[in-house]
Design a protein around this motif. Structure first.
Motif, PDB file in Angstrom:
ATOM      1  N   PHE A   1       0.815  -1.212   0.000  1.00 43.45           N
ATOM      2  CA  PHE A   1       0.000   0.000   0.000  1.00 43.45           C
ATOM      3  C   PHE A   1       0.854   1.270   0.000  1.00 43.45           C
ATOM      4  CE2 PHE A   1      -2.868  -3.177   1.950  1.00 43.45           C
ATOM      5  CZ  PHE A   1      -3.924  -3.077   1.055  1.00 43.45           C
ATOM      6  N   GLU A   2       2.170   1.117  -0.167  1.00 44.77           N
ATOM      7  CA  GLU A   2       3.030   2.286  -0.249  1.00 44.77           C
ATOM      8  C   GLU A   2       3.063   2.804  -1.684  1.00 44.77           C
ATOM      9  OE1 GLU A   2       3.987   3.535   2.388  1.00 44.77           O
ATOM     10  OE2 GLU A   2       3.740   1.875   3.798  1.00 44.77           O
ATOM     11  N   ARG A   3       3.439   4.040  -1.823  1.00 40.93           N
ATOM     12  CA  ARG A   3       3.477   4.655  -3.150  1.00 40.93           C
ATOM     13  C   ARG A   3       4.523   3.984  -4.040  1.00 40.93           C
ATOM     14  NH1 ARG A   3       3.939  10.833  -0.871  1.00 40.93           N
ATOM     15  NH2 ARG A   3       1.961  10.894   0.217  1.00 40.93           N
ATOM     16  N   PHE A   4       4.138   3.793  -5.303  1.00 36.63           N
ATOM     17  CA  PHE A   4       5.021   3.241  -6.345  1.00 36.63           C
ATOM     18  C   PHE A   4       5.502   1.833  -6.009  1.00 36.63           C
ATOM     19  CE2 PHE A   4       5.672   7.891  -6.567  1.00 36.63           C
ATOM     20  CZ  PHE A   4       5.158   8.091  -7.831  1.00 36.63           C
TER      21      PHE A   4
ATOM     22  N   ILE B   1      -8.814  -2.412   5.094  1.00 42.39           N
ATOM     23  CA  ILE B   1      -8.510  -3.223   3.918  1.00 42.39           C
ATOM     24  C   ILE B   1      -7.329  -4.112   4.262  1.00 42.39           C
ATOM     25  CG2 ILE B   1      -7.052  -1.387   2.931  1.00 42.39           C
ATOM     26  CD1 ILE B   1      -7.853  -2.479   0.160  1.00 42.39           C
ATOM     27  N   GLN B   2      -7.434  -5.370   3.883  1.00 37.63           N
ATOM     28  CA  GLN B   2      -6.342  -6.302   4.129  1.00 37.63           C
ATOM     29  C   GLN B   2      -6.125  -7.164   2.894  1.00 37.63           C
ATOM     30  OE1 GLN B   2      -7.958  -8.363   7.548  1.00 37.63           O
ATOM     31  NE2 GLN B   2      -8.655 -10.081   6.302  1.00 37.63           N
TER      32      GLN B   2
ATOM     33  N   VAL C   1      -6.373   3.656  -2.711  1.00 34.45           N
ATOM     34  CA  VAL C   1      -7.423   2.771  -2.194  1.00 34.45           C
ATOM     35  C   VAL C   1      -7.404   2.748  -0.669  1.00 34.45           C
ATOM     36  CG1 VAL C   1      -8.038   0.341  -1.972  1.00 34.45           C
ATOM     37  CG2 VAL C   1      -7.641   1.322  -4.224  1.00 34.45           C
ATOM     38  N   LYS C   2      -6.229   2.595  -0.091  1.00 35.89           N
ATOM     39  CA  LYS C   2      -6.136   2.532   1.365  1.00 35.89           C
ATOM     40  C   LYS C   2      -6.620   3.829   2.009  1.00 35.89           C
ATOM     41  CE  LYS C   2      -2.885   1.769   5.146  1.00 35.89           C
ATOM     42  NZ  LYS C   2      -1.463   1.573   5.537  1.00 35.89           N
TER      43      LYS C   2
ATOM     44  N   THR D   1      -9.577  -7.741   0.760  1.00 39.07           N
ATOM     45  CA  THR D   1     -10.823  -7.715   1.520  1.00 39.07           C
ATOM     46  C   THR D   1     -11.042  -6.319   2.081  1.00 39.07           C
ATOM     47  OG1 THR D   1     -10.527 -10.037   2.149  1.00 39.07           O
ATOM     48  CG2 THR D   1     -12.125  -8.743   3.411  1.00 39.07           C
ATOM     49  N   ILE D   2     -12.213  -5.754   1.783  1.00 37.84           N
ATOM     50  CA  ILE D   2     -12.575  -4.418   2.260  1.00 37.84           C
ATOM     51  C   ILE D   2     -13.709  -4.563   3.259  1.00 37.84           C
ATOM     52  CG2 ILE D   2     -13.392  -2.125   1.600  1.00 37.84           C
ATOM     53  CD1 ILE D   2     -12.366  -2.766  -1.237  1.00 37.84           C
ATOM     54  N   MET D   3     -13.567  -3.935   4.432  1.00 34.00           N
ATOM     55  CA  MET D   3     -14.605  -3.956   5.464  1.00 34.00           C
ATOM     56  C   MET D   3     -15.074  -2.522   5.709  1.00 34.00           C
ATOM     57  SD  MET D   3     -12.736  -6.772   7.839  1.00 34.00           S
ATOM     58  CE  MET D   3     -11.185  -6.385   7.014  1.00 34.00           C
ATOM     59  N   LEU D   4     -16.336  -2.243   5.383  1.00 38.09           N
ATOM     60  CA  LEU D   4     -16.907  -0.909   5.542  1.00 38.09           C
ATOM     61  C   LEU D   4     -17.960  -0.943   6.638  1.00 38.09           C
ATOM     62  CD1 LEU D   4     -17.433  -0.005   1.776  1.00 38.09           C
ATOM     63  CD2 LEU D   4     -15.600   0.811   3.268  1.00 38.09           C
ATOM     64  N   PRO D   5     -17.956   0.034   7.557  1.00 36.91           N
ATOM     65  CA  PRO D   5     -18.992   0.056   8.601  1.00 36.91           C
ATOM     66  C   PRO D   5     -20.360   0.364   8.020  1.00 36.91           C
ATOM     67  CG  PRO D   5     -17.665   2.057   8.689  1.00 36.91           C
ATOM     68  CD  PRO D   5     -17.008   1.159   7.675  1.00 36.91           C
TER      69      PRO D   5
END
Length: 492
Positions: A426-429, A462-463, A451-452, A475-479
């Motif tokens: 999830f780091e840039r580039f 997100i994991q 995205v993160k 996997t995205i978890m939204l409240p």
């Protein structure tokens, strides 16, 4: 016991001295006077004189005793009070004072004693204030402060120091040094501690241990030109070290990403200026390349600006009720043609009832999240494989009857991501060149970072799970209730 106390006291010694003096005087007088009485007085008169002499001796003894106890009230009583006051001060009552009843030497002694007690009380108060001030400073410090004696035993530490020592002491150290088992100095500080104790000078170092980095400054504690211990200030600089590494990588990557399209645009434009294009088709081809690279560079700059605005908190989410079912199906339809072109099976698996929804979300931003993840999956999945976009209700919170979150998954059957690269994707580039290579339509390397930021802006998570040769799953978890999550976090 009482006679022993009487003999040790000033009164007893004075009394015994007076009695001895009176006895000596009476004996001397008796030796000379008894013969004189026997010679010069008749028997009856001689007996009366002897009785008088004995009575006089008894009266002398009584007077000496009275005189001794009189001195007791004048001399020894103030001394006894001073003794009690000294015992009280030694017990911690520094406000104890001795009453001054005379102006003689004993009065001067009482005055000096009271002045000493006052100065001692002031000194103890100053030391207590300084100690409390130092303890407050140590407690408020985020750095770990640990003091060792010359034998390596911990003599003092602040709360971060206690936490750090507990963490290091809980680890299993290899018994590679015989002396280490006898010391409380943890292994990462052992070499620096030995150098400070041996040389008696300040030392500093950066310790790389396990997955952390610590900056350590250690100074000797000296007494009479001898080193009696050392004090260490330990700061956890792991985040700073990672941020510095990310900064260097970011500068290198962004320079590379921008330099490549600029070089191509410059090269092809120079070819046009120099007349290398002999036909309109060749000229159109060069112009198309310049256009594609300019679009790519514009996309890179746009992503960089979006990411900078998100991290600075300048991007506001337009929160409103969002139908996750409809959003996921719309994104699935958008990528169907591209998937068929790549001969990849793109599936959408959503629960039939009830439809997935959240009470507050920015639908456009969530569409950007799914678009980036599906675009990545399509670019890194071989022909004939399957990509699945699925969704489900998340687990219920304790005491709640309704699900607390919505879970979205994008699973591909690509080559996977190495385990050692997962913490950095999830780091840039980020580009895991070992397994996931960018194709001809390569991205900017900023998609996952964006995205993160969007998911965390919705207070979601997100994991990623990946296995080499098996594929990758995001996997995205939204409240479901964002306002509930916000109030819960503010109360905690």
């Amino acid at each position: 016991m009482k006679l022993g106390w009487l003999w040790r006291s000033v009164v007893g010694k004075l009394w015994m001295t007076i009695i001895v003096l009176v006895a000596v005087v009476l004996l001397i007088l008796g030796m000379f006077l008894l013969q004189y009485i026997d010679i010069n007085f008749q028997d009856k008169t001689s007996h009366q004189v002897k009785v008088l002499f004995i009575v006089t001796g008894i009266i002398g003894f009584l007077l000496s005793t009275f005189f001794a106890f009189f001195l007791s009230s004048k001399i020894t009583q103030p001394l006894i009070e001073m003794k009690k006051a000294a015992a009280s001060i030694s017990g911690g009552d520094y406000e104890t004072r001795v009453p001054i009843r005379s102006t003689d030497e004993i009065g001067d002694l009482a005055h000096a004693f009271n002045r000493m007690a006052h100065d001692l009380d002031s000194l103890i108060n100053d030391l207590s204030l300084e100690k409390n001030h130092l303890a407050s400073i140590l407690r408020s410090m985020s750095d770990a402060v640990i003091t060792f004696d010359a034998e390596g035993n911990v003599t003092m530490s602040n709360p971060p120091g206690d936490k750090l020592m507990a963490h290091w002491n809980s680890l299993d150290w290899e018994a590679d040094e015989e002396s280490h088992s006898l010391l409380e100095v943890p292994k990462p500080l052992l070499e620096l501690f030995g150098r400070v104790i041996a040389e008696g000078v300040d030392s500093s170092d950066k310790i790389h241990f396990l997955s952390g980095v610590w900056s350590v400054v250690m100074a000797p504690l000296k007494s009479n030109d001898s080193v009696r211990g050392a004090v260490a200030v330990v700061r956890d600089v792991t985040e700073e070290f990672k941020l510095e590494k990310l900064r260097r990588d970011f500068v290198a990557n962004v320079s590379h990403e921008i330099r490549t399209p600029l070089s191509m645009m410059q090269g092809y434009s120079e070819a046009l200026l120099d007349g290398f294009a002999d036909s309109p088709e060749e000229r159109d081809e060069l112009v198309q390349v310049i256009h594609d690279e300019s679009v790519r560079m514009g996309r890179l700059v746009k992503d960089l600006l979006d990411l900078a605005r998100m991290e600075a908190g300048h991007t506001e989410l337009k929160l409103m009720p969002c139908n996750i079912d409809a959003l996921a199906r719309r994104v699935h339809r958008k990528f169907m043609a591209y998937a068929k072109e790549r001969e990849i099976r793109l599936q959408c698996e959503l629960p039939e009832s009830p439809p997935l929804h959240v009470q507050a979300a920015d639908e456009d931003r969530l569409e950007q999240v799914l678009t980036n993840l599906l675009d990545n999956a399509l670019r890194h999945t071989p022909s004939g494989a399957t990509i699945t976009l699925s969704g489900e209700w998340g687990p219920q919170e304790q005491g709640q009857n309704e699900p607390s979150s919505v879970m979205l998954r994008i699973a591909d059957e690509g080559e996977g991501i190495p385990t050692e690269d997962l913490p950095y994707i999830f780091e840039r580039f980020y580009k895991a060149d070992k397994s996931r290579k960018r194709g001809s339509s390569g991205g900017t390397g900023l998609g996952l970072a964006i995205v993160k930021n969007i998911v965390e802006g919705h207070h979601g998570r997100i994991q990623v799970d990946s296995m080499i040769g098996k594929g990758t799953t995001f996997t995205i978890m939204l409240p479901v209730d964002l306002n509930h999550q916000l109030s819960k976090r503010s109360s905690s």
